[in-house]
Every structure is written in C-alpha cells, then in structure tokens.
Design an enzyme around this catalytic site. Structure first.
Site, short mmCIF file in Angstrom:
data_model
loop_
_atom_site.label_atom_id
_atom_site.label_comp_id
_atom_site.label_asym_id
_atom_site.label_seq_id
_atom_site.Cartn_x
_atom_site.Cartn_y
_atom_site.Cartn_z
N ASP A 527 43.53 30.21 5.26
CA ASP A 527 44.79 29.42 5.47
C ASP A 527 45.68 29.20 4.07
OD1 ASP A 527 46.69 27.36 6.87
OD2 ASP A 527 45.60 26.15 7.08
N GLU A 530 49.65 31.35 0.72
CA GLU A 530 50.62 32.25 0.19
C GLU A 530 50.41 31.96 -1.92
OE1 GLU A 530 50.01 29.69 2.64
OE2 GLU A 530 50.73 30.93 3.64
N ASP A 603 52.98 26.04 10.66
CA ASP A 603 52.46 24.59 10.87
C ASP A 603 54.40 24.34 11.80
OD1 ASP A 603 50.28 24.87 9.86
OD2 ASP A 603 51.54 23.67 7.34
#
Ligand SMILES: *[C@@H]1O[C@H](CO)[C@@H](O)[C@H](O)[C@H]1NC(C)=O
Ligand SMILES: *[C@@H]1O[C@H](CO)[C@@H](O)[C@H](O)[C@H]1NC(C)=O
Length: 936
Positions: A527, A530, A603
């Site tokens: 997760d 980025e 999300d």
C-alpha cells in the site's frame, strides 16, 4: 489506506488514550462531511508546465526533420526548430533533437525524441528502465530503405517506411509530423499534426535565474530548469477514446476542452494518495498508465502509449478546438485530437494499429508484458479489514465463515499487525504466534496476506533502517541527505527502488529466515507506494528528491510504486524453493504492473456512485493491460447500508480481484452481520464466484498468454455495435458472460442492452433473450442480471467448499448455450494452481466444441516434456444444454462406448417451473482425456 486525522496532527496512534482522542476527532470530522481535499493538490494552472502547454496555440512552434536516413535499422533524423520559436536566443541553445523511428513485428511503431548528446546536455534525461520487455526488442524489423514522396498538398516531402501488411509509417519533414496510415490511404494515428510539439532542453542555471517552484509551503528547486515535453496526438475514424488510468470517471473519456465543452482540468497522470476521492473527476489517482485507446465503428481500434514516468496531463479536445488555427489536415476522416504534456523525460512513444480491440491490447502487452498468472486461491474471495485486531479476531472471523457456510480463501492483516509500523515484524502482544495462526488457516486451504509499505521507520534499532542507512539505499533529498518524510511509521525514509541492487536486497527480506513469522501460505500487500508522504507536497515525495545517478524524483515518480511492487513480487518468487507463484497486491500502478500482481482501485467510499464508477475503473485497467484488478467491496470509507453492501458483493463477485475491505473507523461488516436474509444473499454472490472459478482461471490464462483482459467492455466482443461504446454499466467476463450491475437503491427494474444477433441466457433463470435490444427487466435483491451468450460453453464447479484449494478434486459442470446454428464452444484451462510448472507445459487445456449434435473435447496443450506432465483425475459430472431444438433422448460416450443418463427438465435445481434444459447426468468423462458425447 489513509486516515486524515493522523496526518493532520502527525502523531502515531499506538497510545490508547491518543487513539480514543483520534476516534473522537474522526467521528466529529465525519459529521462535518469531509471529502476530497481539492486544495491540497495542484491543478493545471498551478502547474507551470501544464499551464504553459495548455496555453499554446496550434502551430505555435514548428520543427523540421533534417538529415533523414536509415541507420542501424531505424529511421533517424535531426529535428531543427524554425527560428520563430527561439524567442530567447541567448538562453536557449540551439534546440536540436534526435528523432528515431523503429518498426517492430505486429505493426508497432516506436518513436523516440531526445536531446542530442553531441550538444552536451547538462545530464542525460531519464528513460524508464525495466518496463519494455526484452523479447519485444528482439522483434525489431530492420528497416532497409525508405521511400520519399510528397503527399497531398504538402509543401515538403515525407519519408515512408513499411510497418505491416497494408500499413505504413510516415514522417513528414516540414513541419515535422509522424503518422501511421493504411497503405497510401487513410490515417490511423498521428502525432504533431497540429504543431503543438515542444521540448524544453535541460539547462545550467545562470546567476539571477529563478526556477524554483513553490506550492503550499514546499519548494521545488528544479536544478535543470523547466524540462517539459508536449505534443498533440490524433486518432482517426474514432468515436471515443479510452484508457489513461487511474481516475474515477466515465469509461469513454469526455472532452476536457473545446467549443461547447464544459472546460475541465486535463486528465492527470500523477500517482497520488488521494484521500476520499470523488467519483467523477479527471483528477489522477494512485496509478498512471499513459496508454490511450481509440475505438470507432468504421475503422476499429488503435492505440498510443507514451513510456514516460513523469507527471503527465492529457487534454481530450472537442471537435473544432482548432477552428481558428488555420490548420486543415489533408484528410476528411473524422478524428479525436488529444494534447499530451509531461513534466520531464523523453519522447518514447508507441503507435498500435489494431485494427481490433484485442489486437491493440495484444500489441500493447507485447511491449509491456502480459499479466502474471495468479495462483488459483488469489482468484477466489479475499476478506480484509483495517484491522483484524489479533489472533483471536482472526480465528473468530475464520470460523464464522465456516459456521455460515461462506467460502473464502484469504484473510488480510493491515498495518496494525506490525510492531509500530515496522514492516516484517509482528506486534507480539496481538500476534504472539503468527506461524501457528497461518498454519491453522492453511489447514483449511486458506492464506494470509500481510501489508508491507515502502515507508521505512527511521528508528536506529530497526534492522531495515539500520541496514538501509549503512548501505546508503535511501532516496536523497535535494541537498543530498536521506530523504525524511512523515507516514504511518512517523519519520520515515524510502528505498531507492530504481536501483536493481536495492530491489534484490529488498527481495531477500521476504525469505522465510529473514521475515520472521512468515510461512509459505503468507503473501503480501503493498500500500502507500505512490509513494504516500503525509507531509510532502501533494502528499508525496518532493520532485527534486534524488535517486541513483542523479535521477530526479520528478522523472520517475509514476513508476516508483511499480519498482516497489516488482521487488516485492520478486521476493516472493525467490523465497523457499521458488516453486510457487507470488501474490502481491499494489495500489500504485504503472505500465507493466500486470507482470507483478494484482491492483486495487484504492480508498473508495461506501456509496452508490463509487459502486457504479468501480466498473469503468476496473474496465479501464483491464484495457491498459492490468487484468487483475478490483475495487474494495463495500467501499473503504463509511458504512454501507446492507442493500449497498449486498449489491457490492453481487457486482464484486465478477471483479477479477474480489476483496472486501473497510476503514478502521467503520462498523464491522463481515457477511453475517446484516441479518439472515442478507447473509444468504452475500453467500449466494460469493458462491457464484466459486462456481465460476474454473472459467475465471481459464480467462486468467488467456490474459497471461494474449494480454486480453478477464473483464472486457462489451465493444471488445462486439466492436461494431455503437450502442456498446459508452456503456459503463455492463461488462463481459471473457467472451461468454455479460453482467449488468445494479447501482441504485431499491431498484425494481434494470435496463440491459444485449448485443449481437444471437440469444442470451439468464444465468439464474435460464430465460432466453434475443440480442440487439435493450430490455427493461424486473430485478430483485437476490442477484444482479447476468447472461450467457449463445454459442458458448462455460466450465463450472458447483460443489461448495470452504476454499478454492479444497475444490481442486471436485468434478465439473459444463453449461452449454447453443446458438442458432445449434453450436457452441468453450475452453477449460487447469494446472496445479500454484507453481510455475505450467510454463514447462504442465497443464491441461481443452476446447469443448458442440456441433452436429455432439460434444467433443479437443486438446489444446502441446505435449509437455516428460516429467512436467500435469494430470488430473477430475471428471465432468454434469452437462447442461440450453437451446437444443431437437428431441434427443440418449447420450453415447466415446471412446468408452457408454451411455449416459439424459434428463429433460427445468434448468433450475430448486424450481419446478421455468425454461427447460437437457441435463446429461454423470457422464464422468475425465477433463484430461479426449472424448465425444453424441446425442441421439
Ligand atoms: C504468464 O505468467 C507467468 C508467471 O505468473 C510469467 O512468468 C509469464 O511470463 C506470463 N506469460 C506467459 C506467456 O506465460
Ligand atoms: C455458433 O457458435 C459457434 C461456436 O462458437 C460459432 O462457430 C458459430 O459461428 C455460431 N453461429 C452463429 C450463427 O453465431
């Protein structure tokens, strides 16, 4: 996942008192309706390269191709600007660029434009490594000669090279333009037809020059000045363009500018951790795949891919946007124009001619790789929550699935399972016996996934941080110090995953010795890659942070998560005896991510709009190579009403990646918590997925060999049906199953367009509908509409078990839907479900063909070398035949020469009414064998 509160107040939540305080804060924050923090992110106007590029008018610059020649099998030229673009002669050196055109098998044209190394640029611009497949490079066609011709009303000549039978690539010299066309005729895709091409050269700062950029208290030093690239791309005979994920918006991309168009931001490609993203926005989310695909009724499909990992912005221009430019293209073909702008990098672009949708996907995945073949368990249902608190919670949840007779394959642990967000560790208070916990799950054929994020806690007693610091493995800030940003683990640093050496080191961390408490049934989830940095500009790493060899973060930003995902997947391949295929889920995505594992859409929120937008999001990922994706079932933020949750399970059961997940401030929402009736509906949805696992797995193999995605837009199967081009609500699973989601509350009816001319069979009721029409169907809460296309055969396993791994030896059901020629076809792919043996031929691949009243099983697998056979004793226990028009009463199996029972009766096992079908009971033919079943 991300929790806004922690970011704002910047304290870790290990302390229970702090945690309660946070909960209070969050709950009052929720009542004031938090949503997308728009001002935290830059828009085009606040992004100098975007603002400048967007302000340019067609033909505002022009470059001409000089010295066009063939060298090393490529066409090369020098691009020289015409004088009018050199406003500032003393600052801009002569802007000469090198252009290279290369041709590859299957009609792929590659265009590269970079600075001329002979002109001594201050450094080499970044080219994204490890994305283009080495196999692809060996498919280069060595150009021998070029022909020169003056085309149409052009003032200057063009050089033409062969591309593919019937297609050629053209370089017009002045002003320079590159396009692909049908031989001597219509254009397919072109670049710089409107003269928007611009390329800012790297520069060395002179005294007094101020290049710094400021945004929200962050300063970007931009040591080499502005270095952006922009150009226009046109798609011909196109009705719509698609692709360029990731964002929550319609599948067919709406124009962002132009006459009569409500001007919006351009489509942004910049990997960001966007808190509570909204459902209809061109804003870029966690992943970036700079591939656009056009599709039209008259010509078909084409594609354009720009391999560039810097921030990109793309405008889709409405017809007539160039009306005042005086440019008229030498063709009357209709077209869609687009404008591509990137902050850095080089031009490294690929043109795909199609002409079918599957051709483009195949061409694109021949460049970036086809999707990895997942293990069977990964294709089944996943149960996740932030967080399953402790071992007892895990055990409870696990046993409740059994109690309620709901299968599941994977239980997930989020960040709280670690010791203070130090990945590869366990909170030993909560998880004192991780191995035993995994072994208990494994005994039921189940797996555990733990999270490993890229932020490394800056804690001198943490082995990872110690080693990474000593080895100087971290990304540096602009001043050369280890970059220090704030994330879950507090003050954190980030590994420089661009370096292969660091990726290997990282991969080692997943060995069973190094990752203490891990067992072979544990897999991983990446997760925040980025990367997410809570206190960084736009919640990410500063653009002037430094990677290996002086590469600036701005140049590779969109690929950071890709390398992290790659290294993690590699770690899972290398551990143990290296037999098992990896499973790694990633949030950040780049072109090629399909080779490393699954992806989810981040999300989302528990509302109907997010349910709806999940379909175009997942379809778009599939179209751009990422076959294995899904959205969080139930919605990550917020508490879904039971009806929404049920609808989400019913839809999610058809996502290639099927996982329920929830934020830790939401109420528990395991499938049995919403009353008997809803539990039953959710169970039914999950059962549907498990029944279809053989079909899904077969499709995953198709994706693995061809790139064609598991989930497909209708037009991928029906390319000439305009009614499907902007259908965002229905989709195909493979070529045989059409699914229509229900996206509204209390729906009593659904409007469903069924394409083609043949029949469609409702998978629940067996009712047949003629294709080519929109139907208004009655719906209830028990299921969402799904239809099997006539002319297809779907393999299923109908016995319910606790997990997919426990179904391995179960017999199959074949569901045959005959078309108007009383024929049907389908495939079944089976392997051991876990190892790499299939790559040496250890698999079964059959084609089932029904025609002339007989069903034949044909082998499609090449003979495997000796010891790599895969065998299976599985048999087919039932064959359901729909649409048979003649009254056969017996079935004869050959070569066994046995009769099988045949039964004419209602299709539904539990209903006496409704359409009838023929059922062949217990033919018990082995899936591994050749056989024929004749009806008479
Ligand atoms: C299929 O998947 C495997 C691993 O999962 C990968 O190594 C391979 O390159 C993929 N493609 C083909 C054509 O096998
Ligand atoms: C019926 O299905 C078979 C097998 O898929 C196919 O070859 C044939 O073209 C189909 N016929 C029609 C009329 O669609």
């Amino acid at each position: 996942m991300k929790m806004e509160m922690e970011r704002q107040i910047g304290i870790p939540n290990r302390n229970p008192a702090v945690f309660v305080f946070l909960l209070l804060l969050v709950s009052c924050q929720l009542c004031s309706v938090v949503s997308w923090k728009k001002e935290e992110f830059r828009n085009c106007n606040q992004t100098p390269f975007c603002k400048r590029a967007r302000g340019r008018k067609p033909s505002s610059s022009s470059f001409a191709a000089h010295d066009v020649s063939i060298s090393d099998g490529d066409l090369t030229a020098r691009l020289v600007p015409s004088d009018k673009t050199l406003e500032d002669q003393d600052q801009i050196q002569i802007k000469q660029l090198i252009l290279t055109l290369s041709v590859y098998q299957d009609g792929i044209l590659r265009l590269r434009i970079d600075e001329d190394p002979k002109l001594d640029p201050p450094k080499k611009r970044f080219e994204v490594p490890d994305v283009v497949m080495p196999e692809f490079l060996s498919k280069k066609l060595w150009l021998q000669r070029l022909s020169t011709e003056t085309i149409g009303g052009d003032a200057s000549p063009s050089s033409i090279v062969y591309l593919l039978d019937g297609y050629e690539a053209v370089l017009r010299h002045d002003p320079f333009e590159v396009y692909v066309r049908k031989k001597g005729g219509n254009r397919v895709v072109s670049m710089n037809s409107h003269g928007l091409f611009d390329f800012e050269l790297l520069r060395v700062k002179k005294d007094g020059e101020d290049w710094e950029e400021r945004f929200k208290g962050h300063t970007d030093t931009r040591p080499f000045g502005p270095q952006s690239i922009s150009f226009d791309v046109s798609f011909y005979d196109a009705d719509h363009v698609y692709g360029i994920p990731e964002r929550a918006t319609s599948f067919a991309l709406k124009p962002t500018r132009g006459p009569g168009v409500e001007e919006s931001e351009p489509y942004r490609l910049f990997n960001l951790d966007v808190f509570e993203y909204i459902h209809d926005s061109p804003f870029g989310l966690y992943g970036s795949i700079p591939l656009m695909i056009s599709h039209g009724k008259s010509r078909g499909t084409s594609g354009f891919f720009w391999l560039n990992a810097a921030e990109m912005q793309i405008d889709v221009l409405g017809t007539g946007w160039d009306a005042e430019s005086g440019i008229s293209l030498p063709t009357s073909q209709s077209r869609i124009d687009t404008h591509w702008m990137s902050e850095a990098g080089i031009v490294d672009a690929f043109f795909f001619v199609g002409p079918g949708p599957k051709d483009v996907v195949r061409q694109y995945t021949s460049v970036t790789g086809t999707p990895a073949m997942p293990q069977l368990f990964a294709v089944a249902y996943h149960q996740c929550r932030w967080n399953y608190r402790d071992e007892e919670d895990v055990e409870q949840v696990d046993s409740k699935f059994d109690e309620h007779d709901i299968p599941y394959d994977v239980l997930w642990l989020d960040i709280e399972h670690t010791d203070g967000k130090r990945y590869f560790t366990w909170d030993r208070m909560l998880f004192p016996h991780p191995e035993e916990m995994q072994r208990k799950l494994a005994a039921k054929g189940r797996h555990l996934v733990t999270i490993v994020d890229p932020h490394i806690k800056r804690d001198d007693s943490y082995f990872l941080h110690k080693e990474a610091t000593e080895k100087q493995y971290y990304v540096r800030d602009a001043t050369g110090k280890d970059y220090d940003g704030w994330c879950w683990s507090g003050s954190s640093s980030y590994l420089d995953m661009l370096r292969p050496e660091i990726r290997s080191w990282w991969a080692e961390k997943f060995s069973f010795e190094n990752y203490v408490g891990s067992t072979p049934s544990l897999y991983i989830w990446n997760d925040m890659n980025e990367p997410s940095v809570f206190n960084g500009p736009e919640v990410t790493m500063p653009r002037d942070a430094l990677h290996v060899e002086g590469v600036e973060h701005r140049e590779l930003h969109n690929a950071y998560g890709y390398y992290f995902h790659m290294a993690t997947a590699d770690g899972l391949v290398k551990r143990g005896d290296g037999r098992d295929r990896p499973f790694v889920l990633s949030r950040a995505v780049f072109a090629g991510s399909q080779r490393h594992g699954a992806v989810w859409t981040g999300d989302n929120s528990a509302d109907w709009d997010h349910l709806r937008v999940s379909v175009p999001m997942v379809l778009t990922l599939g179209l751009t190579g990422i076959s294995f994706s899904g959205a969080d079932v139930g919605g990550f933020f917020g508490n879904p009403e039971p009806e929404l949750l049920v609808r989400w399970y019913q839809l999610g059961a058809y996502y290639p990646f099927f996982r329920a997940h929830a934020h830790h401030d939401t109420k528990r929402r395991e499938p049995w918590l919403f009353g008997e009736k809803n539990t039953e509906r959710i169970r039914e949805a999950i059962h549907t997925r498990y029944m279809l696992l053989p079909y899904f797995y077969t499709l995953f193999r198709e994706a693995n060999t061809t790139g064609v995605p598991v989930i497909r837009p209708l037009w991928m199967e029906f390319p000439s049906e305009e009614a499907t081009f902007s259908n965002d609500e229905a989709f195909m699973i493979g070529s045989s199953l059409l699914v229509q989601g229900i996206y509204t509350e209390h729906a009593r009816h659904a409007s469903v367009y069924l394409p083609g001319k043949e029949l469609w069979y409702d998978t629940k009721t067996g009712v047949a509908y003629k294709g080519g029409k929109t139907y208004k169907l009655d719906v209830n809460e028990e299921s969402i509409p799904a239809f099997q296309r006539a002319g297809t055969i779907i393999p299923r396993k109908d016995r319910f078990r606790r997990s997919s791994t426990q179904m391995v030896n179960d017999p199959y059901t074949l569901v045959i839907a005959l078309n108007s020629s009383q024929a049907a076809e389908g495939e079944l792919y089976v392997d051991d479900g876990r190892s790499f043996g299939f790559q040496e031929g250890a698999y079964i691949h059959r084609r089932f063909v029904f025609s002339d009243g007989k069903l034949t099983s044909v082998n499609m697998a090449p003979a495997a070398p000796g010891q790599n056979q895969f065998s299976s004793e599985c048999v087919i226990e039932r064959i359901i035949l729909q649409g048979l028009s003649t009254g056969q009463k017996s079935a004869l199996i050959e070569p066994a020469n046995q009769k099988a029972e045949i039964e004419l009766g209602p299709l539904l096992l539990h209903s006496k009414k409704g359409p009838t079908a023929i059922t062949i009971r217990k033919p018990n033919v082995r899936i591994a064998d050749d056989w024929v079943i004749k009806l008479f």
